[in-house]
Design a protein around this motif. Structure first.
Motif, short mmCIF file in Angstrom:
data_model
loop_
_atom_site.label_atom_id
_atom_site.label_comp_id
_atom_site.label_asym_id
_atom_site.label_seq_id
_atom_site.Cartn_x
_atom_site.Cartn_y
_atom_site.Cartn_z
N SER A 197 -5.59 7.04 -4.47
CA SER A 197 -5.97 8.55 -4.39
C SER A 197 -6.11 9.09 -5.53
O SER A 197 -7.24 9.84 -5.46
CB SER A 197 -4.66 9.12 -3.60
N ALA A 209 -1.64 3.14 -2.71
CA ALA A 209 -2.42 4.16 -1.89
C ALA A 209 -2.29 5.47 -2.94
O ALA A 209 -3.20 5.79 -3.14
CB ALA A 209 -1.66 4.48 -0.58
N LEU A 237 -2.75 6.96 4.60
CA LEU A 237 -1.77 7.14 3.21
C LEU A 237 -2.63 7.90 2.25
O LEU A 237 -2.19 8.73 1.78
CB LEU A 237 -1.56 5.78 2.68
N LEU A 238 -4.12 7.73 2.46
CA LEU A 238 -4.73 8.58 1.68
C LEU A 238 -5.28 9.99 2.17
O LEU A 238 -5.21 10.78 1.40
CB LEU A 238 -6.42 8.08 1.77
N LEU A 286 0.63 -1.19 -0.01
CA LEU A 286 -0.08 0.01 -0.22
C LEU A 286 0.92 1.15 0.03
O LEU A 286 0.52 2.38 -0.73
CB LEU A 286 -0.91 0.10 1.28
N LEU A 334 -5.27 1.99 5.02
CA LEU A 334 -5.03 3.15 4.00
C LEU A 334 -5.37 4.40 4.46
O LEU A 334 -5.09 5.30 3.74
CB LEU A 334 -6.13 2.64 2.98
#
Length: 297
Positions: free
Chosen positions: A221, A217, A257-258, A212, A254
Protein backbone atom coordinates in the motif's frame (compact mmCIF):
# COMPACT_ATOMS: atom_id res chain seq x y z
CA UNK A 1 12.60 7.37 -33.49
CA UNK A 2 10.50 10.27 -32.35
CA UNK A 3 10.63 11.30 -28.75
CA UNK A 4 7.11 10.11 -27.99
CA UNK A 5 6.32 6.41 -28.26
CA UNK A 6 2.88 5.68 -26.86
CA UNK A 7 2.29 2.28 -28.37
CA UNK A 8 5.40 0.42 -29.48
CA UNK A 9 9.12 0.44 -30.02
CA UNK A 10 10.29 0.22 -33.60
CA UNK A 11 12.87 -2.52 -33.19
CA UNK A 12 11.49 -4.07 -36.36
CA UNK A 13 8.60 -3.32 -38.66
CA UNK A 14 7.67 -4.70 -42.07
CA UNK A 15 3.98 -5.08 -43.00
CA UNK A 16 2.59 -7.72 -45.34
CA UNK A 17 -0.71 -9.58 -45.89
CA UNK A 18 -1.57 -12.74 -43.89
CA UNK A 19 -2.86 -13.90 -40.50
CA UNK A 20 -1.82 -11.89 -37.45
CA UNK A 21 -0.38 -13.49 -34.32
CA UNK A 22 0.42 -11.88 -30.97
CA UNK A 23 3.49 -13.32 -29.28
CA UNK A 24 4.88 -12.88 -25.78
CA UNK A 25 8.46 -14.02 -25.15
CA UNK A 26 10.14 -14.30 -21.76
CA UNK A 27 13.41 -15.96 -20.76
CA UNK A 28 11.99 -19.50 -20.90
CA UNK A 29 8.77 -19.63 -22.96
CA UNK A 30 6.99 -18.29 -26.01
CA UNK A 31 3.24 -17.70 -25.87
CA UNK A 32 1.12 -17.29 -29.03
CA UNK A 33 -2.36 -15.85 -29.47
CA UNK A 34 -4.36 -15.47 -32.66
CA UNK A 35 -7.96 -15.53 -33.83
CA UNK A 36 -9.95 -16.13 -36.99
CA UNK A 37 -12.88 -13.74 -37.15
CA UNK A 38 -14.59 -13.95 -33.77
CA UNK A 39 -13.42 -17.50 -32.96
CA UNK A 40 -10.20 -17.71 -30.97
CA UNK A 41 -7.72 -20.42 -31.81
CA UNK A 42 -6.45 -22.65 -29.01
CA UNK A 43 -3.69 -20.88 -27.04
CA UNK A 44 -0.23 -22.29 -27.41
CA UNK A 45 2.84 -22.25 -25.18
CA UNK A 46 6.26 -23.32 -26.36
CA UNK A 47 9.54 -23.79 -24.54
CA UNK A 48 12.07 -21.32 -25.82
CA UNK A 49 15.30 -22.82 -27.10
CA UNK A 50 18.61 -21.00 -26.93
CA UNK A 51 18.85 -18.44 -29.69
CA UNK A 52 17.34 -20.40 -32.57
CA UNK A 53 13.69 -19.98 -31.56
CA UNK A 54 12.48 -23.06 -33.41
CA UNK A 55 9.01 -21.90 -32.39
CA UNK A 56 8.91 -19.97 -35.67
CA UNK A 57 9.10 -23.20 -37.64
CA UNK A 58 6.12 -24.57 -35.71
CA UNK A 59 4.17 -21.36 -36.33
CA UNK A 60 4.92 -21.38 -40.05
CA UNK A 61 3.68 -24.97 -40.40
CA UNK A 62 0.29 -23.96 -38.98
CA UNK A 63 0.10 -20.37 -40.24
CA UNK A 64 2.26 -19.92 -43.37
CA UNK A 65 3.47 -16.36 -44.00
CA UNK A 66 1.96 -15.13 -40.72
CA UNK A 67 2.60 -11.66 -39.36
CA UNK A 68 3.94 -11.58 -35.82
CA UNK A 69 3.74 -8.78 -33.27
CA UNK A 70 6.14 -9.60 -30.45
CA UNK A 71 6.21 -8.45 -26.84
CA UNK A 72 9.42 -8.94 -24.91
CA UNK A 73 9.08 -9.98 -21.27
CA UNK A 74 11.29 -10.54 -18.26
CA UNK A 75 14.86 -11.50 -19.05
CA UNK A 76 14.73 -10.13 -22.60
CA UNK A 77 15.42 -6.42 -22.00
CA UNK A 78 16.23 -3.70 -19.49
CA UNK A 79 14.28 -0.48 -19.06
CA UNK A 80 16.37 2.44 -17.81
CA UNK A 81 15.59 6.08 -17.15
CA UNK A 82 18.17 8.74 -17.98
CA UNK A 83 18.36 12.51 -18.42
CA UNK A 84 17.55 13.57 -21.95
CA UNK A 85 20.68 14.85 -23.72
CA UNK A 86 20.28 18.43 -24.97
CA UNK A 87 21.12 17.69 -28.59
CA UNK A 88 19.37 17.40 -31.95
CA UNK A 89 16.87 14.57 -32.32
CA UNK A 90 18.92 12.96 -35.10
CA UNK A 91 21.88 12.49 -32.73
CA UNK A 92 19.87 11.34 -29.72
CA UNK A 93 20.23 7.57 -30.11
CA UNK A 94 23.99 7.76 -30.40
CA UNK A 95 24.21 10.00 -27.33
CA UNK A 96 22.04 7.63 -25.29
CA UNK A 97 24.61 4.88 -25.77
CA UNK A 98 26.99 6.87 -23.59
CA UNK A 99 24.24 7.71 -21.11
CA UNK A 100 23.56 4.03 -20.37
CA UNK A 101 27.05 2.52 -20.63
CA UNK A 102 27.62 2.59 -16.86
CA UNK A 103 24.12 1.24 -16.13
CA UNK A 104 24.46 -2.05 -18.04
CA UNK A 105 26.82 -5.00 -17.66
CA UNK A 106 26.86 -5.87 -21.36
CA UNK A 107 29.17 -3.84 -23.65
CA UNK A 108 27.11 -1.18 -25.41
CA UNK A 109 28.39 -2.38 -28.79
CA UNK A 110 26.41 -5.58 -28.21
CA UNK A 111 23.17 -3.80 -27.35
CA UNK A 112 20.28 -2.39 -29.36
CA UNK A 113 18.38 0.50 -27.83
CA UNK A 114 15.22 2.45 -28.34
CA UNK A 115 13.54 5.08 -26.18
CA UNK A 116 10.28 6.78 -25.32
CA UNK A 117 9.05 9.58 -23.11
CA UNK A 118 5.80 10.17 -21.28
CA UNK A 119 3.61 12.61 -23.19
CA UNK A 120 2.31 14.30 -20.02
CA UNK A 121 5.55 14.35 -18.05
CA UNK A 122 7.05 17.63 -16.91
CA UNK A 123 10.55 16.30 -16.40
CA UNK A 124 13.51 15.99 -18.73
CA UNK A 125 13.79 12.19 -18.64
CA UNK A 126 13.81 9.48 -21.27
CA UNK A 127 12.98 5.80 -20.82
CA UNK A 128 15.61 3.73 -22.64
CA UNK A 129 14.96 0.11 -23.61
CA UNK A 130 18.05 -2.00 -24.18
CA UNK A 131 18.21 -5.56 -25.46
CA UNK A 132 21.00 -7.79 -26.70
CA UNK A 133 21.55 -7.15 -30.38
CA UNK A 134 22.41 -10.80 -31.07
CA UNK A 135 19.14 -12.01 -29.56
CA UNK A 136 17.09 -9.66 -31.74
CA UNK A 137 19.06 -10.57 -34.84
CA UNK A 138 18.59 -14.29 -34.19
CA UNK A 139 14.87 -13.73 -33.68
CA UNK A 140 14.46 -11.81 -36.93
CA UNK A 141 16.59 -14.29 -38.89
CA UNK A 142 14.68 -17.28 -37.52
CA UNK A 143 11.37 -15.68 -38.54
CA UNK A 144 12.60 -14.71 -42.00
CA UNK A 145 13.88 -18.23 -42.64
CA UNK A 146 10.31 -19.47 -42.15
CA UNK A 147 8.81 -16.74 -44.37
CA UNK A 148 7.23 -15.01 -41.36
CA UNK A 149 7.08 -11.25 -40.94
CA UNK A 150 7.77 -9.46 -37.67
CA UNK A 151 5.59 -6.35 -37.77
CA UNK A 152 6.79 -4.91 -34.48
CA UNK A 153 8.63 -5.62 -31.25
CA UNK A 154 7.55 -3.90 -28.06
CA UNK A 155 7.80 -4.45 -24.29
CA UNK A 156 5.53 -5.49 -21.44
CA UNK A 157 5.14 -2.02 -19.92
CA UNK A 158 3.95 -0.42 -23.15
CA UNK A 159 1.58 -3.17 -24.29
CA UNK A 160 -0.40 -2.82 -21.05
CA UNK A 161 -1.67 0.50 -22.42
CA UNK A 162 -3.89 -1.59 -24.72
CA UNK A 163 -6.08 -2.58 -21.78
CA UNK A 164 -9.48 -0.97 -21.66
CA UNK A 165 -10.27 1.88 -19.29
CA UNK A 166 -12.51 4.92 -19.00
CA UNK A 167 -11.52 7.59 -21.52
CA UNK A 168 -9.23 10.30 -20.15
CA UNK A 169 -9.21 8.74 -16.67
CA UNK A 170 -5.90 7.71 -15.13
CA UNK A 171 -5.72 4.24 -13.63
CA UNK A 172 -2.99 2.32 -11.89
CA UNK A 173 -2.35 -1.32 -12.76
CA UNK A 174 -0.36 -3.69 -10.57
CA UNK A 175 0.77 -6.83 -12.40
CA UNK A 176 2.70 -9.89 -11.34
CA UNK A 177 4.35 -12.75 -13.16
CA UNK A 178 5.77 -15.65 -11.20
CA UNK A 179 9.43 -15.08 -10.34
CA UNK A 180 9.43 -11.41 -11.38
CA UNK A 181 9.17 -8.16 -9.44
CA UNK A 182 5.77 -6.48 -9.35
CA UNK A 183 5.12 -4.18 -12.30
CA UNK A 184 3.27 -0.94 -11.58
CA UNK A 185 2.02 1.19 -14.47
CA UNK A 186 -0.19 4.26 -14.72
CA UNK A 187 -2.25 4.53 -17.91
CA UNK A 188 -4.30 7.50 -19.00
CA UNK A 189 -6.39 7.70 -22.18
CA UNK A 190 -4.54 4.73 -23.69
CA UNK A 191 -1.03 6.02 -22.97
CA UNK A 192 1.63 4.84 -20.55
CA UNK A 193 2.28 7.66 -18.08
CA UNK A 194 4.40 5.98 -15.40
CA UNK A 195 6.08 2.63 -14.83
CA UNK A 196 8.22 1.12 -12.09
CA UNK A 197 9.15 -2.26 -10.65
CA UNK A 198 8.46 -2.98 -6.97
CA UNK A 199 10.98 -5.37 -5.45
CA UNK A 200 10.37 -7.87 -2.69
CA UNK A 201 7.23 -9.46 -4.15
CA UNK A 202 8.68 -11.85 -6.75
CA UNK A 203 7.23 -14.79 -4.76
CA UNK A 204 3.82 -13.14 -4.34
CA UNK A 205 2.00 -16.17 -5.76
CA UNK A 206 3.43 -18.30 -2.93
CA UNK A 207 2.42 -15.93 -0.11
CA UNK A 208 -0.39 -17.01 2.18
CA UNK A 209 -3.26 -14.81 3.31
CA UNK A 210 -1.51 -14.52 6.67
CA UNK A 211 1.68 -13.31 4.94
CA UNK A 212 -0.33 -10.63 3.20
CA UNK A 213 -2.19 -9.60 6.35
CA UNK A 214 0.91 -9.36 8.52
CA UNK A 215 2.80 -6.56 6.82
CA UNK A 216 3.03 -7.37 3.11
CA UNK A 217 -0.21 -5.58 2.20
CA UNK A 218 0.78 -2.52 4.24
CA UNK A 219 4.18 -2.38 2.54
CA UNK A 220 2.58 -2.68 -0.88
CA UNK A 221 0.00 0.00 0.00
CA UNK A 222 2.83 2.37 0.86
CA UNK A 223 4.58 1.72 -2.46
CA UNK A 224 1.35 2.29 -4.38
CA UNK A 225 0.63 5.53 -2.51
CA UNK A 226 4.16 6.80 -3.19
CA UNK A 227 3.70 6.09 -6.90
CA UNK A 228 0.36 7.87 -7.01
CA UNK A 229 1.80 10.89 -5.19
CA UNK A 230 4.74 10.99 -7.59
CA UNK A 231 2.47 10.74 -10.62
CA UNK A 232 0.23 13.57 -9.45
CA UNK A 233 3.09 15.87 -8.46
CA UNK A 234 5.23 15.27 -11.56
CA UNK A 235 2.48 15.35 -14.18
CA UNK A 236 0.23 17.87 -12.42
CA UNK A 237 -2.71 15.70 -13.39
CA UNK A 238 -5.93 14.79 -11.64
CA UNK A 239 -5.68 11.95 -9.10
CA UNK A 240 -5.73 8.35 -10.25
CA UNK A 241 -9.29 7.16 -10.72
CA UNK A 242 -8.94 3.41 -10.15
CA UNK A 243 -6.51 0.67 -9.13
CA UNK A 244 -6.57 -2.61 -11.06
CA UNK A 245 -4.89 -5.77 -9.77
CA UNK A 246 -3.57 -8.42 -12.17
CA UNK A 247 -2.17 -10.68 -9.49
CA UNK A 248 -3.89 -14.02 -10.06
CA UNK A 249 -5.43 -15.53 -6.92
CA UNK A 250 -3.50 -13.07 -4.74
CA UNK A 251 -5.51 -10.25 -6.30
CA UNK A 252 -8.70 -11.32 -4.56
CA UNK A 253 -6.80 -11.70 -1.27
CA UNK A 254 -5.11 -8.30 -1.54
CA UNK A 255 -8.11 -6.30 -2.70
CA UNK A 256 -9.77 -5.85 0.75
CA UNK A 257 -6.40 -5.35 2.46
CA UNK A 258 -5.33 -2.58 0.08
CA UNK A 259 -8.79 -0.99 0.24
CA UNK A 260 -8.27 -0.42 3.97
CA UNK A 261 -5.24 1.79 3.24
CA UNK A 262 -6.04 3.43 -0.11
CA UNK A 263 -8.89 5.72 -1.10
CA UNK A 264 -9.30 4.75 -4.75
CA UNK A 265 -11.69 2.06 -6.05
CA UNK A 266 -9.87 -1.26 -6.41
CA UNK A 267 -10.75 -4.15 -8.70
CA UNK A 268 -9.10 -7.52 -9.19
CA UNK A 269 -9.03 -8.58 -12.85
CA UNK A 270 -9.75 -12.22 -13.53
CA UNK A 271 -6.71 -13.02 -15.68
CA UNK A 272 -5.98 -16.75 -15.46
CA UNK A 273 -2.74 -16.69 -17.45
CA UNK A 274 -0.77 -13.45 -17.42
CA UNK A 275 1.67 -14.50 -20.17
CA UNK A 276 -1.09 -15.54 -22.55
CA UNK A 277 -2.93 -12.31 -21.77
CA UNK A 278 0.14 -10.32 -22.85
CA UNK A 279 0.20 -12.26 -26.12
CA UNK A 280 -3.44 -11.31 -26.62
CA UNK A 281 -2.59 -7.66 -25.93
CA UNK A 282 0.20 -7.94 -28.50
CA UNK A 283 -2.39 -8.96 -31.08
CA UNK A 284 -4.57 -6.03 -30.01
CA UNK A 285 -1.61 -3.67 -30.39
CA UNK A 286 -1.06 -4.91 -33.94
CA UNK A 287 -4.73 -4.27 -34.78
CA UNK A 288 -4.56 -0.72 -33.43
CA UNK A 289 -1.34 -0.04 -35.34
CA UNK A 290 -2.84 -1.40 -38.53
CA UNK A 291 -5.92 0.80 -38.14
CA UNK A 292 -3.72 3.85 -37.54
CA UNK A 293 -1.68 3.12 -40.64
CA UNK A 294 -4.84 2.84 -42.74
CA UNK A 295 -6.05 6.22 -41.46
CA UNK A 296 -2.70 7.82 -42.25
CA UNK A 297 -2.90 6.60 -45.84
Amino acid sequence: MGNVLSRKLAFWKKPTESINIGIYIDSTHVWCFTKHGVELDAPQRFTRDEGGLSIFKTISETYPQARLHIILGQGCYQLLQVDKPQIDEAELKQALIWSIKDLVSTPVTQLHLDYFSYSIANNNKLNVVVSEKAMLQQMVSAACEQDLTITGISIEEIVLSNTQGEAEQARLMLCHQEGADLLLVVIKDGELCLQRRIRGFHALNAMSKDDLSYGAADTLSLEIQRSMDFYESQSRQAPINKIQLVLGERGDDLKPLLAQNLQQPIESLNIENYSLWLAELALEEFSQTEDTEKVNL
